[in-house]
Design an enzyme around this catalytic site. Structure first.
Site, PDB file in Angstrom:
ATOM      1  N   HIS A  20       0.815  -1.219   0.000  1.00 52.55           N
ATOM      2  CA  HIS A  20       0.000   0.000   0.000  1.00 52.55           C
ATOM      3  C   HIS A  20       0.846   1.266   0.000  1.00 52.55           C
ATOM      4  CE1 HIS A  20      -4.325  -1.080   0.502  1.00 52.55           C
ATOM      5  NE2 HIS A  20      -3.754  -2.263   0.574  1.00 52.55           N
ATOM      6  N   ASP A 119      -4.370   6.898   1.622  1.00 56.94           N
ATOM      7  CA  ASP A 119      -4.825   5.586   1.172  1.00 56.94           C
ATOM      8  C   ASP A 119      -6.353   5.574   1.342  1.00 56.94           C
ATOM      9  OD1 ASP A 119      -3.381   2.511   1.057  1.00 56.94           O
ATOM     10  OD2 ASP A 119      -5.545   2.608   1.418  1.00 56.94           O
ATOM     11  N   GLN A 373      -8.112 -10.806  -4.094  1.00 62.63           N
ATOM     12  CA  GLN A 373      -7.419 -11.739  -4.999  1.00 62.63           C
ATOM     13  C   GLN A 373      -8.352 -12.727  -5.699  1.00 62.63           C
ATOM     14  OE1 GLN A 373      -4.575 -13.329  -2.204  1.00 62.63           O
ATOM     15  NE2 GLN A 373      -3.680 -11.316  -1.845  1.00 62.63           N
TER      16      GLN A 373
HETATM   17  N1  UDP Z   1       7.626  -7.808  -5.655  1.00 65.54           N
HETATM   18  C1  UDP Z   1       8.934  -7.662  -6.075  1.00 65.54           C
HETATM   19  N2  UDP Z   1       9.771  -8.731  -5.944  1.00 65.54           N
HETATM   20  C2  UDP Z   1       9.379  -9.913  -5.425  1.00 65.54           C
HETATM   21  C3  UDP Z   1       8.028 -10.066  -5.028  1.00 65.54           C
HETATM   22  C4  UDP Z   1       7.173  -8.996  -5.156  1.00 65.54           C
HETATM   23  O1  UDP Z   1       9.343  -6.603  -6.555  1.00 65.54           O
HETATM   24  O2  UDP Z   1      10.216 -10.812  -5.335  1.00 65.54           O
HETATM   25  C5  UDP Z   1       6.707  -6.655  -5.800  1.00 65.54           C
HETATM   26  C6  UDP Z   1       5.855  -6.774  -7.031  1.00 65.54           C
HETATM   27  O3  UDP Z   1       6.545  -6.270  -8.166  1.00 65.54           O
HETATM   28  C7  UDP Z   1       4.622  -5.969  -6.668  1.00 65.54           C
HETATM   29  C8  UDP Z   1       4.532  -6.115  -5.163  1.00 65.54           C
HETATM   30  O4  UDP Z   1       5.797  -6.625  -4.720  1.00 65.54           O
HETATM   31  O5  UDP Z   1       4.786  -4.615  -7.014  1.00 65.54           O
HETATM   32  C9  UDP Z   1       3.433  -7.068  -4.737  1.00 65.54           C
HETATM   33  O6  UDP Z   1       2.224  -6.374  -4.857  1.00 65.54           O
HETATM   34  P1  UDP Z   1       0.844  -7.117  -5.035  1.00 65.54           P
HETATM   35  O7  UDP Z   1      -0.221  -6.074  -5.052  1.00 65.54           O
HETATM   36  O8  UDP Z   1       0.896  -8.002  -6.203  1.00 65.54           O
HETATM   37  O9  UDP Z   1       0.731  -8.052  -3.758  1.00 65.54           O
HETATM   38  P2  UDP Z   1       0.747  -7.803  -2.167  1.00 65.54           P
HETATM   39  O10 UDP Z   1       2.162  -7.765  -1.753  1.00 65.54           O
HETATM   40  O11 UDP Z   1       0.030  -6.501  -1.893  1.00 65.54           O
HETATM   41  O12 UDP Z   1       0.026  -8.999  -1.643  1.00 65.54           O
END
Ligand code: UDP
Length: 450
Positions: A20, A119, A373
């Site tokens: 976020h 947010d 999701q």
């Molecule tokens: N991410 C990353 N490297 C990783 C895993 C995740 O840069 O090894 C980043 C990904 O590019 C994305 C974020 O973490 O921008 C995950 O956001 P998402 O909304 O998909 O999932 P959340 O973490 O909120 O569950």
């Protein structure tokens, strides 16, 4: 009352969990760069600030200054280890913890706030802004469908009920939702504990957002025009300003484990990239099933693993798959998804991951866990045809082998990739200088900085 730009002071209130605060900071960096005389005070917990501002130099920050808000932990509190405890403690401390930190900053620099950029979860932003004679501009960091489901929560509760809910029924009474099932809705709308702090927060958000000066969303118009129109009719102003990876400055993620070099040794669209975002590690039996499927199929794979891969993956798996696979603790995901060798993304269907995948032009295998999701998975699979779920919704070896073969080596997989290219083109168009999202960013900058 017109204020000189030197006096303008924007309070940015981040929600310090999941992905976020990072996207909000990216948006703020874009706005702040266009308004160098305006002061931006960014409020989040010390932990969240340490993560999102890590590696940033003073010159990257310019007119943005981070401030910590209290995380809600009582003195001498012994953490229970429950994953939701930090979130609940934080929500229970809101809005007092933000207010306290904000008052301190105003007392320090003598500039009252002219705008609250928050947010969207922070439902109290509207009232706070009114008291301060400021504007309220919330950012919804996920997609339009989930946002809409929170706006119409009362309708959903009335039509579906909240007890003994039939989860397999389709939501055919809402325009644009007929492919969605009750089970796909985020927990806290009609299922789960409706009185839990998170459910209450997000319910109040749905009631308050129509009062905002404008609502910004990390999305683009073409992704779901019907729902976007519904949202527009309920808000004073809706601004699609994404995908952020194209419209805002992105944090640099170093390729510490050589993922990109490893990818370049593989053929076009041949590799499965696996990641479940910043917080999720699937349960043990599913990790085993997923690992076994990768071993059986022999497709090359790159896995960004939250946890201890050595301990949590089947014994000997890392050793046996050394020539086929690479398991790393963190990966430069946006670059990986743009790499031509990646053929499919095994994902939890987080919104940021979806947008990054669209921009990369890669299809998805979805294993959703919570929040938006499941809804996202339904859209990817049923409405947009650019992703597939897994049979029965959890990883089993056979279901995963089937999904990998379908996406990486079948005609249907090729069609999915073609479809995703069309989405990619719309996203790129929206982010061009005369595109919809770029124009909305200009409007947003104007709103926030005058
Ligand atoms: N991410 C990353 N490297 C990783 C895993 C995740 O840069 O090894 C980043 C990904 O590019 C994305 C974020 O973490 O921008 C995950 O956001 P998402 O909304 O998909 O999932 P959340 O973490 O909120 O569950």
């Amino acid at each position: 009352q017109v204020r000189a730009s030197n006096d303008l002071h924007v309070a940015v209130l981040a929600f310090p969990f999941g992905s976020h605060a990072g996207p909000l900071l990216s948006l703020v960096r874009r706005i702040a760069a266009a308004a160098p005389n305006v002061t931006f005070s960014f409020f989040s917990t010390d932990k969240s600030n340490a993560t999102v501002f890590s590696g940033m130099k003073k010159e990257d920050l310019g007119n943005i200054k981070p401030y910590n808000v209290h995380d809600g932990y009582p003195n001498n509190h012994v953490p229970s280890g429950q994953p939701l405890e930090p979130v609940n403690l934080f929500i229970n401390a809101m809005p007092g913890n933000y207010r306290q930190a904000m008052e301190k900053v105003v007392a320090e620099n003598g500039k009252n706030f002219s705008c609250l950029l928050t947010d969207a979860f922070l439902w109290f932003g509207g009232e706070m802004a009114e008291q301060m004679y400021a504007k309220w501009v919330p950012l919804w960091t996920a997609g339009p469908f989930s946002l809409f489901s929170h706006l119409v929560t009362d309708v959903l509760r009335q039509k579906i009920g909240c007890n003994d809910v039939r989860e397999d029924q389709n939501i055919d009474f809402l325009r644009g939702f007929s492919a969605v099932k009750v089970a796909d809705l985020p927990i806290g709308i009609v299922t789960g504990d409706l009185e839990a702090p998170f459910s209450v927060m997000i319910y109040k958000m749905g009631l308050m957002l129509p009062r905002a000066t404008a609502v910004a969303i990390n999305s683009f118009h073409e992704i779901e025009p019907l729902i976007v129109d519904e949202l527009k009719s309920r808000f004073q102003q809706l601004l699609n300003v994404g995908p952020f990876i194209l419209t805002t400055p992105q944090p640099f993620i170093p390729d510490d484990y050589g993922c990109l070099e490893w990818l370049s040794k593989h053929g076009n669209a041949s590799v499965a990239y696996i990641s479940f975002g910043t917080v999720i590690t699937p349960p043990a039996h599913e990790l085993t099933a997923l690992a076994n499927s990768l071993e059986e199929c022999e497709f090359p794979f790159l896995w960004s693993f939250r946890g201890n891969a050595e301990k949590q993956l089947p014994e000997g798996f890392l050793e046996r798959t050394r020539t086929k696979g690479k398991v790393v603790p963190w990966a430069p995901q946006t670059e990986i998804l743009k790499h031509p060798s990646v053929g499919v993304f095994v994902t939890h269907s987080g919104w940021n991951s979806i947008l990054e995948t669209i921009v990369g032009g890669v299809s998805m295998i979805c294993r959703p866990f919570f929040g938006d999701q499941k809804l996202n998975t339904r859209l990817l699979e049923t409405l947009w045809g650019i992703g597939v779920g897994i049979d029965n919704g959890v990883f089993t070896k056979d279901a995963m082998v089937k999904a990998l073969k379908l996406t990486l080596s079948s005609e249907k997989g090729k069609i999915m990739r073609q479809k995703i290219v069309a989405f990619k083109e719309s996203a790129m168009k929206a982010a061009q200088p005369d595109g919809d999202s770029s124009r909305n960013i200009k409007t947003l900058i104007e709103l926030v900085t005058t």
